[in-house]
Write a protein that holds these residues in place. Sequence first.
Motif, short mmCIF file in Angstrom:
data_model
loop_
_atom_site.label_atom_id
_atom_site.label_comp_id
_atom_site.label_asym_id
_atom_site.label_seq_id
_atom_site.Cartn_x
_atom_site.Cartn_y
_atom_site.Cartn_z
N SER A 84 0.91 -1.16 0.01
CA SER A 84 -0.03 0.03 -0.05
C SER A 84 0.83 1.19 0.10
CB SER A 84 -0.91 0.02 1.46
OG SER A 84 -0.11 0.27 2.41
N ILE A 85 0.31 2.15 -0.42
CA ILE A 85 1.22 3.62 -0.38
C ILE A 85 1.54 3.99 0.91
CG2 ILE A 85 0.93 5.86 -1.03
CD1 ILE A 85 -1.04 5.28 -3.40
N ARG A 133 -9.42 -0.17 -4.68
CA ARG A 133 -7.76 0.07 -4.12
C ARG A 133 -7.80 1.42 -3.54
NH1 ARG A 133 -3.35 -2.62 -3.73
NH2 ARG A 133 -1.63 -1.07 -3.31
N GLU A 137 -6.16 1.65 0.26
CA GLU A 137 -5.20 2.80 0.48
C GLU A 137 -5.43 3.55 1.66
OE1 GLU A 137 -2.10 2.78 -0.39
OE2 GLU A 137 -2.38 1.45 -2.25
N LYS A 141 -3.93 3.57 5.26
CA LYS A 141 -3.32 4.81 5.94
C LYS A 141 -3.57 5.07 7.23
CE LYS A 141 -3.57 9.99 5.21
NZ LYS A 141 -4.90 10.40 6.35
#
Length: 181
Positions: A84-85, A133, A137, A141
């Motif tokens: 994931s970012i 998605r 994300e 977070k």
Amino acid sequence: MKRILLVDDDAALLAVLQRAFLRRGWLVDSAQDAATALACAQTHAPDCAVLDLKLGPDSGLRLIQALHAAIPDCRIVMLTGYASIATAIEAIKLGAVHYLAKPATVDEILAALDKLDGDAAAELEAQPLSVDRLEWEHIQKVLAEHGGNISATARALNMHRRTLQRKLLKRPSPNPPERNL
């Protein structure tokens, strides 16, 4: 000879990576949990490490900090099936030199370990992220903001804890399939 520490709770993947690095002439140490990995690192001082993000109850993110405290020059690559970012950003902030999504080849891992600078010419995604998605994300977070605590994350998202757990088990595809309209 360079020494590498491989850390993954998947014994089969760990064995495959270990054989591949040994064939390439590396000295290899491996561990399936954070405590064993840290003890091994303190004993053998690896030049590089490849860490899984999820190590059973342990977090590869916390292991990055511990490894850097023990061996400041160790080059670390985070390798995960739950990319994931949010976790990529945290891994880099904590000291990882690169972040790779599974499956990754040994050649990709070696390239990541050797990479010293970012790549301004990296290709941009042709399509925006899918709604699934984007949700993934956002959950990642908020999960990172709450230190991996599922209950606190569920409360912050105003979501039932079991619903959140089900969503975390599913990994959305990065992009939606193309449709002709």
